[in-house]
Design a protein around this motif. Sequence first.
Motif, short mmCIF file in Angstrom:
data_model
loop_
_atom_site.label_atom_id
_atom_site.label_comp_id
_atom_site.label_asym_id
_atom_site.label_seq_id
_atom_site.Cartn_x
_atom_site.Cartn_y
_atom_site.Cartn_z
N CYS A 1 0.83 -1.21 0.00
CA CYS A 1 0.00 0.00 0.00
C CYS A 1 0.86 1.26 0.00
CB CYS A 1 -0.93 0.00 1.21
SG CYS A 1 -2.20 -1.29 1.10
N MET A 2 2.00 1.22 0.64
CA MET A 2 2.90 2.37 0.62
C MET A 2 3.34 2.68 -0.81
SD MET A 2 3.60 4.07 3.34
CE MET A 2 5.10 4.88 2.84
N GLY A 3 3.54 1.62 -1.58
CA GLY A 3 3.95 1.80 -2.96
C GLY A 3 2.89 2.46 -3.82
N LYS B 1 3.92 12.88 -2.68
CA LYS B 1 3.79 13.82 -1.56
C LYS B 1 3.38 13.08 -0.28
CE LYS B 1 1.29 17.96 -0.10
NZ LYS B 1 0.11 18.76 -0.32
N GLN B 2 2.47 12.13 -0.44
CA GLN B 2 2.02 11.36 0.72
C GLN B 2 3.16 10.48 1.25
OE1 GLN B 2 -1.23 9.45 -1.25
NE2 GLN B 2 -2.75 10.95 -0.53
N ARG B 3 3.86 9.85 0.31
CA ARG B 3 4.98 9.00 0.72
C ARG B 3 6.04 9.81 1.45
NH1 ARG B 3 6.49 4.05 -2.24
NH2 ARG B 3 8.60 4.79 -2.05
N VAL C 1 5.02 10.64 5.06
CA VAL C 1 5.06 9.45 5.92
C VAL C 1 6.52 9.07 6.19
CG1 VAL C 1 4.49 7.00 6.05
CG2 VAL C 1 2.82 8.61 5.19
N THR C 2 7.33 9.19 5.17
CA THR C 2 8.76 8.86 5.34
C THR C 2 9.40 9.79 6.37
OG1 THR C 2 8.87 8.11 3.06
CG2 THR C 2 10.95 8.63 4.10
N ALA C 3 9.07 11.09 6.26
CA ALA C 3 9.66 12.05 7.20
C ALA C 3 9.19 11.78 8.63
CB ALA C 3 9.26 13.47 6.78
N VAL D 1 -3.16 16.79 9.68
CA VAL D 1 -4.35 16.32 8.96
C VAL D 1 -3.94 15.44 7.78
CG1 VAL D 1 -6.28 17.07 7.50
CG2 VAL D 1 -5.85 18.20 9.67
N LEU D 2 -2.90 15.84 7.08
CA LEU D 2 -2.43 15.05 5.94
C LEU D 2 -1.97 13.67 6.40
CD1 LEU D 2 -1.88 14.86 2.95
CD2 LEU D 2 0.30 16.03 3.30
#
Lengths: 587, 176
Positions: B114-116, B121-123, B126-128, B152-153
């Motif tokens: 699902c991460m893929g 921008k979303q990845r 989440v990575t940060a 919120v994001l």
Amino acid sequence: MDGKLIVFDDLVRCVIDGDATAEEFQDLVAMMRDAPGLQKRYCRQMQIHALLTCHKGQEWPDENDVRQSEAFRSFARRTGPDAGQTPDAGGKETRGVAWRWAAAAAILLGGVAAWCCGGGASLRAAIEAKRLGTSGPAVPVARLMWQKNVKGLDLPGTLPGTLRLESGVVGVRLQTGVELSVIGPAEVEVQSGMRIHLERGRLLADVPHWATGFTVRTKQFEVYDLGTVFGVSVESTVSDVFVFKGSVQVNERKCEWGKESFEEGVGLCEAGEGVRALTGESPVKFAADWPAAKELFSTVSGPSAARNPAFAMKIATQIETLWSDRNMPQRNCVAGEPRSASAVPSRKAAWVRSAKAVSPRKRRGCSLMDVLSGAAPGTSSGPVQVDSSPCGDNRRWSTVFTNEVPLRWDWPLSATTAELEIVGMNSVLVTNFTPGTSFYLWRPFAGRVPSEEDIYTLCLTFYKGEMAVAGELTSRLAVLTGAFGKTVVDLRPTGQPAVFTKRSMVIPYDACWDASTANASGCMLAVTTSRKSTQVNRFAETSGYYGYRLNDFGCGTFEWGLTFPGTEGKWDAKMSWSLGGMIMSVR
Amino acid sequence: MDKRTSDLSERLAGAQFDLYAFITVLMRGACEAADVLQETNLAILRHGTNYDTTRPFLPWARGVARKCVLKYYSAKSHDKWLVFDEAMIDSLAENAPCAADDRPAEDLARLRVCMGRLIPKQREIVTARYMRGEAVKDIAVQANCSEGAVSVLLHRVRQLLADCMAKERKQEVVRV
């Protein structure tokens, strides 16, 4: 989405971010009470949060990884335990082959912890890719994270593989997310992401909770991690483990009929505890369970150990040495004789050898017996007081006159940090400084007059970066009760021994005590044990102090000889020590 | 290590994620969840003889984890307004989905898939937040937006991932 759900999600978001106020938290609880749907919604968000947290420090798969992972999952579904007989990519009939591969991987890993989080998925994808004959995702066996002053580094490219390091410190991350700080010279066989064998050298393992079960083996024992930070060192026939955070299970290594096995022999070690094992002897568990050791341990406890692994391992060694001195003087008494295998009981629960020293009452009782056997009652004089401070002739030694010692220094230009280590006979102090601090007020003892005499070696090491040494300042200080005025000396007639019940003492030496040795260029202090083995201490100085600890030599009778090479004459003394006290006569 | 202990250790190692997620739920995401997981691991190894090997491991291990959470809260002086009461902990323990006993780590594989599928921008966010462990306010500074917007994001991305994983799980059931 209705307004209630929006409010609920907002509250969950605040709780996860750690920003929720007490009122917001109570609102969340009130909304969830008797609302299973909202509880499930909360659980779902929290579980994703936990999953993502679990992934911390690892890399997300790229597009290829995802395709591999999906290919594997699709394949696993086709060949899973419930899928019946299905042809695989190569056309061969197998039942549940992928699961057997996965099970084999789990066995290879020494546990199934690698299945958790990315390490497991990557590994499975790699195994599957190998099976399918395609190139797997590029997940290195040991990824180099950082390095300091490194020489001769070899990283393993495949499993099993060997990591070799001539000198310096490196940080590597295994596929499972386990981070190893390896201090050279070292040789580590990486058998899998969940198991390594330390052949020699020192390493510190920072094991994330999802990699529980990570195992470090040495020739003497295996350390089974329970989610923690711990250090292991191997030096020829000695292995040590010390736990900085969390806990580990240590199993003694046995080899019977050529078949290797690990038996539960030492038990659980928690933070501040460790195990030392010598080949052919039972492992001994130790702990930083007395004030000086606790203070020492506080400088490296918790995850901070992983930030400066060399320093952490140094402190661990110091704690082990201090613990041995306090609790195992018999180690010295029976040096060369293997200890009984029953010295350490085998338990499942955490166990620490009692650190309780011989009680003063017991010591006093023993020493009284010694006095009675060595001296007739009523022959000694009463105590008299003399001023024994030998400060006048000690050019290279400094004597402490107050309980507050100001230390000042200048920083080398390139230094970025400094570490002050003060090692005494009974305690160790380690503290760090940053540029801008050039003064430290050291209090070697509490109160106005020291209760025990001591010798301190001070070493201020300046570092450039974290590990490169930029300079060093050293000094030695003696703390003598006589330096604070008058001290009690128990005078006895010639031939009658003096009795001490303390565990350490400061022995002064000075060539100027006699005119015949005044021009000597050095000094030699020899200690001969009852087994007729002799230890010779040579000093460049002709005056100073020698810090003597009972545990340095253990029980027995010792003959001391103080000479000044090139001159005539000898000062000698005879000392007997039992666990209860010490008898000494000086000529 | 005898076979029973070895077997228990393997099951425990395999259940780490599920136990961590379970404890995180009961402790409303507190960072002490890792410490309580540690206590749970120790308790399971110490009381492993109480485990009936013919029964599923995870429910039993979750029971131990629940006790450890309660013990942790009773031993430490926490602000009672920021802690779930025992009734709520029991209720959440019932509602937290439990992974199948034989494949406790499947959700992680699903998460990776699902991460893929997230947009860059979303990845990145989440990575940060999770991979690099950056604070929300630091991410906000780097992204030149408000903390609230980042929060919120992140919440939406977690929701997306949860939906995606649920969909994956359903599709697997259909395919099998």
